[in-house]
Design a protein around this motif. Structure first.
Motif, PDB file in Angstrom:
ATOM      1  N   LYS A   1       0.938  -1.186   0.120  1.00 53.84           N
ATOM      2  CA  LYS A   1      -0.387   0.281  -0.277  1.00 53.84           C
ATOM      3  C   LYS A   1       1.060   1.514  -0.135  1.00 53.84           C
ATOM      4  O   LYS A   1       0.243   2.337  -0.054  1.00 53.84           O
ATOM      5  CB  LYS A   1      -1.135   0.116   1.428  1.00 53.84           C
ATOM      6  N   ALA A   2       1.815   1.063   0.823  1.00 55.37           N
ATOM      7  CA  ALA A   2       3.400   1.907   1.042  1.00 55.37           C
ATOM      8  C   ALA A   2       3.879   2.948  -0.653  1.00 55.37           C
ATOM      9  O   ALA A   2       3.503   4.082  -1.190  1.00 55.37           O
ATOM     10  CB  ALA A   2       4.120   2.293   1.964  1.00 55.37           C
ATOM     11  N   MET A   3       3.676   1.331  -1.125  1.00 57.99           N
ATOM     12  CA  MET A   3       4.716   2.204  -2.618  1.00 57.99           C
ATOM     13  C   MET A   3       3.408   2.238  -3.767  1.00 57.99           C
ATOM     14  O   MET A   3       3.811   2.949  -4.189  1.00 57.99           O
ATOM     15  CB  MET A   3       5.115   0.388  -2.822  1.00 57.99           C
ATOM     16  N   ARG A   4       2.326   1.677  -3.420  1.00 57.38           N
ATOM     17  CA  ARG A   4       1.613   2.279  -4.284  1.00 57.38           C
ATOM     18  C   ARG A   4       1.170   3.373  -4.308  1.00 57.38           C
ATOM     19  O   ARG A   4       0.834   4.725  -5.014  1.00 57.38           O
ATOM     20  CB  ARG A   4       0.400   1.517  -4.195  1.00 57.38           C
ATOM     21  N   PHE A   5       1.013   4.134  -3.127  1.00 63.34           N
ATOM     22  CA  PHE A   5       0.939   5.306  -2.616  1.00 63.34           C
ATOM     23  C   PHE A   5       2.212   6.462  -3.190  1.00 63.34           C
ATOM     24  O   PHE A   5       2.481   6.949  -3.853  1.00 63.34           O
ATOM     25  CB  PHE A   5       0.543   5.594  -1.094  1.00 63.34           C
ATOM     26  N   PHE A   6       3.683   5.741  -2.620  1.00 68.92           N
ATOM     27  CA  PHE A   6       4.667   6.440  -3.732  1.00 68.92           C
ATOM     28  C   PHE A   6       4.890   6.781  -4.960  1.00 68.92           C
ATOM     29  O   PHE A   6       4.692   7.791  -5.335  1.00 68.92           O
ATOM     30  CB  PHE A   6       5.939   5.619  -3.033  1.00 68.92           C
TER      31      PHE A   6
ATOM     32  N   LEU B   1      16.976   1.470  -7.773  1.00 69.09           N
ATOM     33  CA  LEU B   1      16.562   1.890  -6.831  1.00 69.09           C
ATOM     34  C   LEU B   1      15.083   1.712  -5.795  1.00 69.09           C
ATOM     35  O   LEU B   1      15.464   1.736  -5.066  1.00 69.09           O
ATOM     36  CB  LEU B   1      16.362   3.241  -7.672  1.00 69.09           C
ATOM     37  N   LEU B   2      14.461   1.119  -6.615  1.00 69.66           N
ATOM     38  CA  LEU B   2      12.879   1.379  -6.683  1.00 69.66           C
ATOM     39  C   LEU B   2      13.193  -0.300  -5.832  1.00 69.66           C
ATOM     40  O   LEU B   2      12.541   0.029  -4.448  1.00 69.66           O
ATOM     41  CB  LEU B   2      12.512   0.677  -7.348  1.00 69.66           C
TER      42      LEU B   2
ATOM     43  N   VAL C   1      15.883  -7.312  -1.385  1.00 74.23           N
ATOM     44  CA  VAL C   1      14.855  -7.428  -2.505  1.00 74.23           C
ATOM     45  C   VAL C   1      15.471  -7.496  -3.638  1.00 74.23           C
ATOM     46  O   VAL C   1      16.611  -6.614  -4.346  1.00 74.23           O
ATOM     47  CB  VAL C   1      14.456  -6.049  -1.850  1.00 74.23           C
ATOM     48  N   THR C   2      14.254  -8.280  -4.784  1.00 69.86           N
ATOM     49  CA  THR C   2      14.714  -7.903  -5.829  1.00 69.86           C
ATOM     50  C   THR C   2      13.820  -7.708  -7.207  1.00 69.86           C
ATOM     51  O   THR C   2      12.636  -8.279  -5.909  1.00 69.86           O
ATOM     52  CB  THR C   2      15.609  -9.335  -6.433  1.00 69.86           C
ATOM     53  N   SER C   3      13.584  -7.150  -7.857  1.00 70.09           N
ATOM     54  CA  SER C   3      12.730  -7.417  -8.978  1.00 70.09           C
ATOM     55  C   SER C   3      12.656  -8.667 -10.013  1.00 70.09           C
ATOM     56  O   SER C   3      11.632  -8.248 -10.822  1.00 70.09           O
ATOM     57  CB  SER C   3      12.101  -5.254  -9.663  1.00 70.09           C
ATOM     58  N   GLY C   4      13.652  -9.099  -9.793  1.00 71.37           N
ATOM     59  CA  GLY C   4      14.479 -10.496 -10.665  1.00 71.37           C
ATOM     60  C   GLY C   4      14.515 -11.872 -10.334  1.00 71.37           C
ATOM     61  O   GLY C   4      13.715 -12.328  -9.280  1.00 71.37           O
TER      62      GLY C   4
ATOM     63  N   ASN D   1       7.581  -7.709  -7.786  1.00 72.07           N
ATOM     64  CA  ASN D   1       7.417  -7.779  -9.406  1.00 72.07           C
ATOM     65  C   ASN D   1       7.001  -6.097  -9.292  1.00 72.07           C
ATOM     66  O   ASN D   1       7.165  -5.647  -8.399  1.00 72.07           O
ATOM     67  CB  ASN D   1       6.037  -8.264 -10.066  1.00 72.07           C
ATOM     68  N   GLU D   2       7.230  -5.532 -10.828  1.00 71.21           N
ATOM     69  CA  GLU D   2       7.316  -4.566 -10.908  1.00 71.21           C
ATOM     70  C   GLU D   2       5.643  -3.321 -10.209  1.00 71.21           C
ATOM     71  O   GLU D   2       6.195  -2.117  -9.610  1.00 71.21           O
ATOM     72  CB  GLU D   2       7.486  -3.850 -12.323  1.00 71.21           C
TER      73      GLU D   2
END
Length: 178
Positions: free
Chosen positions: A22-27, A43-44, A92-95, A116-117
């Motif tokens: 929720k916090a990242m969606r807000f960001f 960076l994300l 943390v990774t996005s991959g 995920n993204e």
């Protein structure tokens, strides 16, 4: 299966993911999209990792009944469980690959988070890097110019009977921020 000395549960991890998502969606909605800011995946992931430190500290402290300290700088662990005097790192990774600093790998427990993204699907597990030595693969020792050692998600599946896997895929259903 390795024991989980921290006492954290799947439910606690899901609570962390729901709040952090929720916090990242807000960001994303109120900063990144609003101002058309382009941020790299790295960076994300770093931003999300810092957010996870804060939220894990708050939720774990409340649920465990004692203080779980978040990092105060790069030279301190991401989380420190004061009652049992044990550190935990968060990666943390996005991959499919987690990366760490070549000279700053900490041989301790790691909460490994893949996202995920959209920050709405996750994989989360807990790995004891002390007892699973050799999981970090050094890029420098392999003659690569890139400094960071890597840890591949494939390794997790090889170890899945030995390590706590909290979340295979988790997709929160709501992004509303109260």
């Amino acid at each position: 299966m390795q024991d989980n000395p921290f006492g954290i549960t799947r439910e606690m991890v899901l609570e962390v993911l729901k709040e952090s998502s929720k916090a990242m969606r807000f960001f994303t909605d109120n900063f990144k999209k609003k101002y058309n800011i382009k941020l790299s995946g790295k960076l994300l992931s770093e931003t999300f990792s810092n957010l996870l430190e804060q939220i894990c500290s708050k939720i774990f402290s409340g649920r465990l009944g004692y203080e779980v300290k978040k990092a105060t700088g790069d030279n301190t662990p991401d989380l420190f469980f004061t009652k049992i005097k044990m550190p935990m790192e968060i990666k943390v990774t996005s991959g499919q690959v987690w990366r760490g600093g070549e000279f700053s790998k900490r041989a301790s427990w790691h909460l490994m988070v893949s996202r995920n993204e959209e920050f709405n699907e996750f994989f989360v597990c807990l790995v004891n890097m002390n007892s699973n030595s050799g999981l970090w693969v050094s890029s420098m020792q392999q003659g690569r110019d890139y400094y960071a050692p890597s840890f591949k998600k494939d390794k997790i599946f090889e170890l899945q009977k030995q390590i706590p896997i909290f979340v295979h895929v988790y997709a929160p259903t709501s992004y509303s921020v109260d």
